[in-house]
Design a protein around this motif. Structure first.
Motif, PDB file in Angstrom:
ATOM      1  N   LEU A 172      16.836  15.506  32.706  1.00  0.00           N
ATOM      2  CA  LEU A 172      15.685  15.069  33.524  1.00  0.00           C
ATOM      3  C   LEU A 172      15.350  15.636  34.806  1.00  0.00           C
ATOM      4  O   LEU A 172      14.446  16.022  34.949  1.00  0.00           O
ATOM      5  CB  LEU A 172      16.052  13.736  33.592  1.00  0.00           C
ATOM      6  CG  LEU A 172      16.115  12.702  33.348  1.00  0.00           C
ATOM      7  CD1 LEU A 172      16.259  10.938  33.426  1.00  0.00           C
ATOM      8  CD2 LEU A 172      14.268  11.600  32.037  1.00  0.00           C
TER       9      LEU A 172
ATOM     10  N   LEU B 278      11.409  15.305  35.470  1.00  0.00           N
ATOM     11  CA  LEU B 278      11.119  13.641  35.333  1.00  0.00           C
ATOM     12  C   LEU B 278      12.092  13.140  36.053  1.00  0.00           C
ATOM     13  O   LEU B 278      13.428  13.510  36.487  1.00  0.00           O
ATOM     14  CB  LEU B 278      11.069  14.256  34.228  1.00  0.00           C
ATOM     15  CG  LEU B 278      10.578  14.540  32.930  1.00  0.00           C
ATOM     16  CD1 LEU B 278      10.946  13.940  31.252  1.00  0.00           C
ATOM     17  CD2 LEU B 278       9.071  14.519  33.146  1.00  0.00           C
ATOM     18  N   SER B 279      11.605  11.837  36.462  1.00  0.00           N
ATOM     19  CA  SER B 279      11.870  10.423  37.735  1.00  0.00           C
ATOM     20  C   SER B 279      13.069   9.662  36.868  1.00  0.00           C
ATOM     21  O   SER B 279      13.897   9.505  37.700  1.00  0.00           O
ATOM     22  CB  SER B 279      11.116   9.823  37.710  1.00  0.00           C
ATOM     23  OG  SER B 279       9.812   9.304  36.809  1.00  0.00           O
ATOM     24  N   GLU B 280      12.949   9.479  35.944  1.00  0.00           N
ATOM     25  CA  GLU B 280      13.333   8.541  35.135  1.00  0.00           C
ATOM     26  C   GLU B 280      13.657   8.485  33.042  1.00  0.00           C
ATOM     27  O   GLU B 280      12.677   9.452  32.754  1.00  0.00           O
ATOM     28  CB  GLU B 280      13.587   7.522  34.610  1.00  0.00           C
ATOM     29  CG  GLU B 280      12.081   6.346  34.778  1.00  0.00           C
ATOM     30  CD  GLU B 280      11.249   5.614  35.106  1.00  0.00           C
ATOM     31  OE1 GLU B 280      11.543   4.665  36.316  1.00  0.00           O
ATOM     32  OE2 GLU B 280      10.506   4.680  34.938  1.00  0.00           O
TER      33      GLU B 280
ATOM     34  N   LYS C 139      13.096   6.535  30.587  1.00  0.00           N
ATOM     35  CA  LYS C 139      11.964   6.284  30.035  1.00  0.00           C
ATOM     36  C   LYS C 139      10.399   7.258  30.026  1.00  0.00           C
ATOM     37  O   LYS C 139      10.179   7.109  29.268  1.00  0.00           O
ATOM     38  CB  LYS C 139      11.430   4.698  30.524  1.00  0.00           C
ATOM     39  CG  LYS C 139      10.116   4.171  30.107  1.00  0.00           C
ATOM     40  CD  LYS C 139       9.825   3.108  30.853  1.00  0.00           C
ATOM     41  CE  LYS C 139       8.233   2.639  30.455  1.00  0.00           C
ATOM     42  NZ  LYS C 139       7.907   1.720  31.232  1.00  0.00           N
ATOM     43  N   SER C 140      10.433   8.223  31.099  1.00  0.00           N
ATOM     44  CA  SER C 140       9.667   9.410  31.159  1.00  0.00           C
ATOM     45  C   SER C 140      10.221  10.361  30.191  1.00  0.00           C
ATOM     46  O   SER C 140       9.128  10.470  29.657  1.00  0.00           O
ATOM     47  CB  SER C 140       9.344   9.704  32.430  1.00  0.00           C
ATOM     48  OG  SER C 140       9.004   9.069  33.533  1.00  0.00           O
TER      49      SER C 140
ATOM     50  N   GLU D   5       8.795   8.203  26.907  1.00  0.00           N
ATOM     51  CA  GLU D   5       7.433   9.309  26.494  1.00  0.00           C
ATOM     52  C   GLU D   5       7.441  10.076  26.386  1.00  0.00           C
ATOM     53  O   GLU D   5       6.410  11.126  25.909  1.00  0.00           O
ATOM     54  CB  GLU D   5       6.796   8.944  27.653  1.00  0.00           C
ATOM     55  CG  GLU D   5       7.230   6.894  27.492  1.00  0.00           C
ATOM     56  CD  GLU D   5       6.380   6.684  28.828  1.00  0.00           C
ATOM     57  OE1 GLU D   5       6.450   5.270  29.195  1.00  0.00           O
ATOM     58  OE2 GLU D   5       5.987   6.823  30.191  1.00  0.00           O
ATOM     59  N   TYR D   6       7.537  11.214  27.261  1.00  0.00           N
ATOM     60  CA  TYR D   6       7.487  12.985  27.404  1.00  0.00           C
ATOM     61  C   TYR D   6       7.764  13.621  26.152  1.00  0.00           C
ATOM     62  O   TYR D   6       7.087  14.451  25.235  1.00  0.00           O
ATOM     63  CB  TYR D   6       8.185  13.061  28.511  1.00  0.00           C
ATOM     64  CG  TYR D   6       8.067  14.968  28.844  1.00  0.00           C
ATOM     65  CD1 TYR D   6       8.903  16.153  29.011  1.00  0.00           C
ATOM     66  CD2 TYR D   6       6.824  15.563  29.387  1.00  0.00           C
ATOM     67  CE1 TYR D   6       8.828  17.023  28.814  1.00  0.00           C
ATOM     68  CE2 TYR D   6       6.892  16.929  29.086  1.00  0.00           C
ATOM     69  CZ  TYR D   6       7.751  17.649  29.654  1.00  0.00           C
ATOM     70  OH  TYR D   6       7.254  19.134  29.341  1.00  0.00           O
TER      71      TYR D   6
ATOM     72  N   GLU E  41       5.253  12.603  23.550  1.00  0.00           N
ATOM     73  CA  GLU E  41       4.513  13.471  23.746  1.00  0.00           C
ATOM     74  C   GLU E  41       4.279  15.283  22.802  1.00  0.00           C
ATOM     75  O   GLU E  41       3.180  15.371  22.312  1.00  0.00           O
ATOM     76  CB  GLU E  41       3.856  13.686  24.958  1.00  0.00           C
ATOM     77  CG  GLU E  41       3.364  12.473  26.181  1.00  0.00           C
ATOM     78  CD  GLU E  41       3.138  12.831  27.265  1.00  0.00           C
ATOM     79  OE1 GLU E  41       2.931  13.650  27.485  1.00  0.00           O
ATOM     80  OE2 GLU E  41       2.730  11.161  27.670  1.00  0.00           O
TER      81      GLU E  41
END
Length: 573
Positions: A548, A553-555, A557-558, A561-562, A565
């Motif tokens: 991360l 990225l912050s967390e 969950k991100s 999602e990343y 994508e």
């Protein structure tokens, strides 16, 4: 075995052979198969296996899907009873991949109940058992309070077995608020289940109170002695936890005397453990040791052996018998290692089967799209041909079409040749991987055997310096075992597009970081990832956090999602 008995003679008749629906039998042959299956349920003999294979063959011949599905279930149960997870999972997947139909819908409750029990009791896959059981919810009649309660009881027990005591207890306590419309037989089951939940939560007095309620109903309704026996065993265990050893022993001896309708061999085997704990609590170590050794010798449940060896170890400890303590401890460690190894094998096979099913479904979807596209293309070609027939240029167009056809045929032939070469190369790669895995396993086995030999010598000599040296060797062996380079390369090779984009966008990511990203993309939990990589959960958390930070990225969950994508970009490309 009591749960298997319940499935075979309660769930099975209700859902496989429902009398009220009046299923129509189309032919004399299907009617004969129906009767044969009804009279021969869950036969685990070799003749039974051959019988179910023959049913499948005959059912396919007359397109009798219900016969095939019931035979699949029986074969899954047969192989589970033989601890053959590959074959058991194969027939479970055959059922689940069968085309949707009324017959499949009628059998789904039985299937997922049986699959859940197979995962939990035969292979120790508790999370898989819970996932399978949740599929039943869509078939439960929410207006039938008794069926709904039975479903909630089973759900709560699965949660308890997955160490989710709070969630499991909450379901049972919610149902306790109003039991006025619940049948006594179901109510007894409910009280028994909440008694277990309270016992695991160390609320022993509450547990005992509900077990006594269950016993009272069971006696009033004339239920099986096994129900009452199970309730009393929980009460005795509660007394042992409360260190009320004399009272526990009195109840045990009374139960041993009065349980006349229970198989004596089963009774003696099950009571030996609690008898040993009672005598040990009363400091009668000689008698306690006799019963615990009897329990170990007669115990058919391999998973119970570590606890039994631990109890025996405590008895030897009280006697200051150090040689027996060491001997018992080594036996306990050996059993635990064997159980852990078997658990990893079962989890790996279950996980691989899920991946295989996902790939199969993806290929089926792709094939369906290809067929639709080909159908559209063929329709257009027919239209073009019909238009060209009426024109004077038909001959020229026909020649062009013929040339294109010949060219396409050559290309297809060329592609088939290439496909064969690719398949051959793929097989060679898999053979190379298998050889590498075999050599690695042989080397690790040799190293572990050497460590074991040194450990035995050090224990006999009581050489503390040698034990520290062995501990370092063992730690080095574990770290080296966790570094599975072949697994990492195999994992990244399955997702070349995702791996390439991650490397291009974030060159600072290490191969280990990319491996953690792929496991997140596959949806594996921290526990599943730690089991797969043979590392601690904290190591998995650190690996994900490190990835991360490197990607900004912050967390977590991100991160999911990343990665989704990026995966969409790979598919679109």
């Amino acid at each position: 075995m009591l749960i298997r008995h319940f499935i075979a003679f309660v769930i099975f008749p209700l859902y496989i052979f429902p009398q009220s629906k009046g299923h129509s039998i189309d032919t004399v042959k299907s009617s004969q198969l129906y009767k044969q299956l009804k009279n021969r349920q869950f036969d685990v003999s070799e003749d039974g296996k051959e019988f179910y294979h023959d049913i499948i063959k005959q059912s396919k011949a007359i397109k009798y899907q219900k016969g095939q599905l019931v035979a699949y279930e029986n074969l899954s149960y047969y192989y589970a009873s033989k601890n053959n997870i590959d074959s058991s999972l194969y027939y479970i997947q055959l059922f689940e991949n069968a085309p949707d139909s009324d017959a499949k819908k009628d059998l789904s409750v039985m299937h997922y109940s049986n699959a859940s029990i197979t995962y939990e009791y035969n292979f120790g896959l508790k999370e898989a058992a819970y996932e399978a059981f949740l599929n039943i919810e869509q078939y439960v009649d929410k207006n039938d309070i008794n069926k709904l309660t039975l479903w909630e009881i089973r759900k709560s027990r699965l949660l308890l077995n997955n160490n989710k005591n709070i969630e499991g207890l909450a379901i049972l306590e919610s149902r306790l608020k109003d039991t006025s419309d619940i049948k006594n037989t179901v109510k007894s089951n409910l009280f028994h289940s909440i008694g277990i939940a309270y016992s695991r939560s160390k609320k022993y007095d509450l547990s005992t109170a509900y077990m006594n309620k269950s016993i009272k109903i069971a006696q009033k309704e004339g239920l099986d002695d096994y129900n009452i026996y199970g309730d009393k065993i929980i009460i005795i265990n509660n007394l042992l936890h409360q260190k009320k050893y004399q009272k526990a022993l009195s109840l045990l001896l009374q139960l041993q005397k009065n349980a006349t309708n229970i198989d004596r061999t089963t009774l003696d085997r099950n009571l030996a453990t609690v008898l040993s704990k009672s005598y040990a609590g009363l400091k009668d170590y000689k008698t306690a040791k006799k019963y615990i050794e009897q329990a170990i010798a007669n115990n058919s449940n391999y998973t119970m052996l570590p606890e039994l060896y631990e109890n025996l170890y405590e008895i030897y400890k009280s006697e200051n018998n150090y040689s027996k303590m060491n001997e018992t401890l080594l036996k306990k460690v050996a059993v635990q290692d064997s159980l852990h190894k078997k658990e990893k094998i079962y989890f790996s096979k279950y996980f691989n089967e899920k991946i295989k099913v996902a790939k199969h479904q993806k290929n089926e979807q792709k094939a369906l799209i290809d067929v639709q596209a080909l159908t559209i293309l063929n329709n257009k070609q027919r239209q073009y041909i019909s238009y060209l027939i009426t024109a004077l240029v038909l001959l020229i167009v026909s020649i062009v079409f013929f040339i294109k056809y010949k060219k396409t045929k050559k290309e297809i032939k060329f592609l088939k040749k290439n496909e064969k070469e690719i398949l051959t190369n793929h097989i060679k790669v898999r053979e190379t991987e298998l050889l590498a895995l075999m050599m690695d396993k042989s080397k690790k086995t040799e190293e572990l055997s050497s460590i074991k030999t040194k450990l035995s010598v050090a224990i006999r000599k009581n050489d503390s310096s040698q034990l520290k040296s062995i501990e370092k060797s063992l730690n080095f062996f574990l770290r080296k075992s966790a570094d599975d380079t072949l697994f990492s390369e195999r994992l990244t090779s399955q997702y070349p597009g995702l791996t390439l984009i991650l490397k291009n966008r974030h060159p600072e990511l290490s191969p280990n970081d990319i491996r953690h990203c792929i496991l997140v993309k596959l949806g594996l939990s921290l526990k599943e990832s730690s089991n797969l990589l043979n590392v601690s959960i904290s190591a998995i958390k650190s690996g994900r956090n490190r990835a991360l930070k490197k990607m900004g990225l912050s967390e977590e969950k991100s991160l999911k999602e990343y990665l989704l994508e990026i995966n969409d970009e790979v598919i679109a490309a």
